[in-house]
Design an enzyme around this catalytic site. Structure first.
Site, PDB file in Angstrom:
ATOM      1  N   ASN A  62       0.891  -1.134   0.123  1.00  0.00           N
ATOM      2  CA  ASN A  62      -0.021   0.125   0.087  1.00  0.00           C
ATOM      3  C   ASN A  62       0.912   1.177   0.060  1.00  0.00           C
ATOM      4  O   ASN A  62       1.336   1.567   0.990  1.00  0.00           O
ATOM      5  CB  ASN A  62      -0.889   0.043   1.083  1.00  0.00           C
ATOM      6  N   TRP A  63       0.925   1.915  -1.262  1.00  0.00           N
ATOM      7  CA  TRP A  63       2.055   2.844  -1.340  1.00  0.00           C
ATOM      8  C   TRP A  63       1.538   4.357  -0.674  1.00  0.00           C
ATOM      9  O   TRP A  63       2.336   5.260  -0.484  1.00  0.00           O
ATOM     10  CB  TRP A  63       2.214   3.226  -2.949  1.00  0.00           C
ATOM     11  N   LYS A  64       0.114   4.372  -0.406  1.00  0.00           N
ATOM     12  CA  LYS A  64      -0.408   5.505   0.089  1.00  0.00           C
ATOM     13  C   LYS A  64      -0.296   6.623  -0.784  1.00  0.00           C
ATOM     14  O   LYS A  64      -0.143   6.450  -1.779  1.00  0.00           O
ATOM     15  CB  LYS A  64       0.169   5.736   1.507  1.00  0.00           C
ATOM     16  N   HIS A 106      -9.513   1.529   4.452  1.00  0.00           N
ATOM     17  CA  HIS A 106      -8.199   1.623   5.262  1.00  0.00           C
ATOM     18  C   HIS A 106      -8.683   2.488   6.308  1.00  0.00           C
ATOM     19  O   HIS A 106      -9.563   3.756   6.232  1.00  0.00           O
ATOM     20  CB  HIS A 106      -7.176   2.140   4.298  1.00  0.00           C
ATOM     21  N   GLU A 117      -6.845   4.924   7.359  1.00  0.00           N
ATOM     22  CA  GLU A 117      -6.536   6.372   7.215  1.00  0.00           C
ATOM     23  C   GLU A 117      -7.641   6.935   6.273  1.00  0.00           C
ATOM     24  O   GLU A 117      -8.111   8.147   6.624  1.00  0.00           O
ATOM     25  CB  GLU A 117      -5.289   6.496   6.284  1.00  0.00           C
ATOM     26  N   GLU A 158      -5.858  -4.737  10.275  1.00  0.00           N
ATOM     27  CA  GLU A 158      -4.831  -3.632  10.475  1.00  0.00           C
ATOM     28  C   GLU A 158      -5.233  -3.031  11.791  1.00  0.00           C
ATOM     29  O   GLU A 158      -6.126  -2.154  11.720  1.00  0.00           O
ATOM     30  CB  GLU A 158      -4.870  -2.697   9.273  1.00  0.00           C
ATOM     31  N   GLY A 168       1.860   2.378  10.700  1.00  0.00           N
ATOM     32  CA  GLY A 168       3.000   3.535  10.531  1.00  0.00           C
ATOM     33  C   GLY A 168       3.655   3.969  11.728  1.00  0.00           C
ATOM     34  O   GLY A 168       4.230   5.037  11.801  1.00  0.00           O
ATOM     35  N   SER A 182       3.038  -1.932  10.125  1.00  0.00           N
ATOM     36  CA  SER A 182       4.213  -1.997  10.355  1.00  0.00           C
ATOM     37  C   SER A 182       4.833  -3.440  10.283  1.00  0.00           C
ATOM     38  O   SER A 182       5.901  -3.851  11.139  1.00  0.00           O
ATOM     39  CB  SER A 182       4.519  -1.548  12.282  1.00  0.00           C
ATOM     40  N   GLY A 184       2.631  -1.131   4.055  1.00  0.00           N
ATOM     41  CA  GLY A 184       2.700   0.277   3.715  1.00  0.00           C
ATOM     42  C   GLY A 184       4.363   0.815   3.710  1.00  0.00           C
ATOM     43  O   GLY A 184       4.850   0.341   2.518  1.00  0.00           O
TER      44      GLY A 184
HETATM   45  P1  PGA Z   1       2.391   0.349   7.472  1.00  0.00           P
HETATM   46  O1  PGA Z   1       1.133   0.611   6.847  1.00  0.00           O
HETATM   47  O2  PGA Z   1       3.193  -1.015   6.992  1.00  0.00           O
HETATM   48  O3  PGA Z   1       3.395   1.613   7.092  1.00  0.00           O
HETATM   49  O4  PGA Z   1       2.379   0.263   9.088  1.00  0.00           O
HETATM   50  C1  PGA Z   1       0.189  -0.621   6.687  1.00  0.00           C
HETATM   51  C2  PGA Z   1      -1.129   0.017   6.093  1.00  0.00           C
HETATM   52  O5  PGA Z   1      -1.565   1.232   6.421  1.00  0.00           O
HETATM   53  O6  PGA Z   1      -1.653  -0.683   5.056  1.00  0.00           O
END
Ligand code: PGA
Length: 255
Positions: free
Chosen positions: A13-15, A98, A100, A170, A176, A216, A237
């Protein structure tokens, strides 16, 4: 059923990262590193990078996804992109719900449900994200929260359509932050999701169902998490922006 009968899915997931040129470069770097993967490899990228990603990944084992889609087919929704549009450009996967999106963009369980519906109708495979906040974990309501999110998202989804859904557990507090759920915590919740799928559908559907862990996950902790019975892959991520790290996770998921 044994987990070895499920094919793991490692999805990046490149965000909000990478331009089209950077997308091409990163995928070119990843291709030789993941070509022997014995798991599905997916990269979910920003909308503007989709063409570049599809082009760079063509002919390889890397599949491309988007990070969201709208629930309507078209209309007055400035700034949004429909599932049909994604299907039309040849995108096979989409992340929905997600944390976010839920946290910063007002996503609710109901809009997540509507987006899942639209994605399935457009023929996309959905990576549905669910997860509890730290407060909810401390209140011992993790499984209730996950069950509510899952039940609302999957309302009206048939057993046949379920084959086009993956759930990514998640925990919000692990995204993150560098803080990972322990392998035991991940396995417990992922197992709870599988039990819920068995209750809503059937044991056979649950046994075949892919439940990822995300939050993470990185090159160092992936093997331990992925060794757990109910952890069938990861949604990655930060570590999906570094080709060698992502490749290490893919290798850990390959049997
Ligand atoms: P992260 O993000 O691996 O940077 O914690 C995971 C995600 O939000 O899908």
């Amino acid at each position: 059923m044994n987990k070895t009968l499920r094919k793991a899915v490692i999805a990046g997931n490149w965000k909000m990262n990478k331009t089209p040129d950077e997308t091409k470069a990163l995928i070119e770097e990843m291709k030789p590193l993941v070509k022997d993967a014995d798991c599905d490899v997916v990269l979910c990228v920003p909308y503007v990078d989709l063409y570049a990603a599809l082009e760079a990944a063509a002919g390889s084992n890397i599949k491309i996804g988007a990070e969201n889609c709208h629930w309507a087919k078209s209309g007055a929704f400035t700034g949004e992109v429909s599932a049909e549009m994604l299907a039309a450009v040849g995108v096979p996967y989409v992340i929905i719900g997600h944390s976010e999106r839920r946290q910063y963009f007002g996503e609710t369980d109901v809009t997540v449900h509507d987006r899942v519906r639209a994605a399935l109708d457009a023929g996309l495979t959905v990576i549905l994200c669910v997860g509890e906040t730290l407060t909810q974990r401390k209140q011992n309501i993790t499984m209730e929260v996950i069950a509510t999110q899952t039940k609302i998202a999957l309302a009206g989804v048939s057993a046949e359509e379920l084959k086009n859904i993956i759930i990514a557990y998640e925990p919000v507090w692990a995204i993150g932050t560098g803080e990972t759920a322990t392998a035991e915590q991940a396995d417990e919740v992922n197992g709870g999701i599988r039990a819920l799928i068995a209750e809503l559908y059937s044991q056979a559907d649950a046994d075949a169902f892919v439940v990822q862990y995300g939050g993470s996950m990185n090159a160092k902790n992936a093997a331990e998490l992925l060794a757990k019975e109910h952890v069938d892959g990861g949604l990655i991520g930060g570590a999906s922006l570094k080709a060698p790290d992502f490749a290490t996770i893919v290798a850990a998921a390959s049997k």
